[in-house]
Design an enzyme around this catalytic site. Structure first.
Site, mmCIF file in Angstrom:
data_model
loop_
_atom_site.group_PDB
_atom_site.id
_atom_site.type_symbol
_atom_site.label_atom_id
_atom_site.label_comp_id
_atom_site.label_asym_id
_atom_site.label_seq_id
_atom_site.Cartn_x
_atom_site.Cartn_y
_atom_site.Cartn_z
ATOM 1 N N GLY A 88 -15.387 -25.609 -32.882
ATOM 2 C CA GLY A 88 -15.246 -27.048 -32.730
ATOM 3 C C GLY A 88 -13.787 -27.349 -32.439
ATOM 4 C CB SER A 120 -14.979 -21.446 -30.683
ATOM 5 O OG SER A 120 -14.242 -22.342 -29.889
ATOM 6 C CB ALA A 121 -12.217 -23.761 -33.992
ATOM 7 C CG HIS A 157 -14.022 -21.109 -25.269
ATOM 8 N ND1 HIS A 157 -15.388 -21.142 -25.326
ATOM 9 C CD2 HIS A 157 -13.584 -21.537 -26.482
ATOM 10 C CE1 HIS A 157 -15.766 -21.570 -26.523
ATOM 11 N NE2 HIS A 157 -14.694 -21.809 -27.239
ATOM 12 C CD GLU A 192 -17.314 -19.710 -22.494
ATOM 13 O OE1 GLU A 192 -18.341 -19.753 -21.809
ATOM 14 O OE2 GLU A 192 -16.850 -20.687 -23.113
#
Length: 233
Positions: A88, A120-121, A157, A192
């Site tokens: 997020g 991700s985060a 990403h 990714e």
């Protein structure tokens, strides 16, 4: 330490967390429940985030216990079998983690040997800082200092593309700026569909795409799954 650091939760056209699930299954073998840190969610609720993750983890037979709403989230981390930190907004995530004492709690608990899964985060915050996140600083954390489970910076990403008509900086240019300002540290572009697994003191790239390596004084280059990554440690 045991770390599974995933670039993205979802590949285009696939269900949420579907592509990394086989690797998560192997990594969390024997785990019955995870403490989930949902604070990167901004446009949907923490309850909804837990539900999304639980729906996928039902396939693994693992219970997802979100730490939000608990009187002492750090205590839940200290008692957890494993920790999962979702993606997020990285700034929102780190701000909440700092405020609730989760940075130190996660660092200490993972050092004791429990598995950590982030995407991700959730991968960003395992680095020394969050300075290589892609996110806008929608809130201000106490500092950019993160958990520091790995000694290098991750850019999840990671994209090579420079869209036609776009005159702004590419992702590579942004990372070149980072290493110029931080000459003693590696940064890696994690594309990714890929992830990094740290177990038994060794780091491994998992996925079909190479990892792009950045360090001041060296032209950016790529390494593939199976290549030696010990230089990052």
């Amino acid at each position: 330490m045991k770390l599974l650091l995933i670039s993205n939760s979802t590949n285009a056209g696939e269900p949420y967390l579907k592509y990394p699930l086989p690797e998560i299954r192997r990594f969390l073998d024997g785990v019955r429940s995870v403490a989930f840190v949902p604070y990167a969610a901004v446009t949907f609720s923490y309850d909804e985030y837990r539900r999304r993750v639980q729906e996928r983890f039902d396939e693994l037979g693992i219970r997802v216990d979100s730490v939000h709403g608990l009187a002492d989230p750090a205590a839940a981390i200290r008692e957890a079998e494993a920790v999962c930190v979702g993606g997020g907004n990285t700034f929102a995530l780190l701000k909440a983690m700092q405020r609730l004492g989760l940075v130190g709690a996660i660092r200490d608990r993972v050092a004791q040997g429990i598995p950590y899964v982030g995407w991700s985060a959730g991968s960003n915050v395992t680095c020394p800082t969050i300075c290589t996140t892609n996110d806008m600083p929608i809130v201000e954390p106490e500092s950019f200092e993160a958990v520091g489970l790995v000694p290098f910076q991750i850019n999840p990403h990671y994209l090579d593309a420079n869209p036609q008509g776009h005159a702004g900086e590419t992702r590579e240019q942004r990372l070149l700026e980072y290493i110029e300002a931080n000459p003693g540290r590696y940064a890696v572009g994690l594309r990714e569909g890929c992830m990094l697994r740290y177990t038994d003191g060794g780091l491994q790239l998992i996925g079909d795409r190479p990892l792009r390596i950045f360090r001041k004084g060296i032209a950016p280059y790529e390494v593939n799954a199976g290549d030696d990554l010990s230089f990052l440690l």
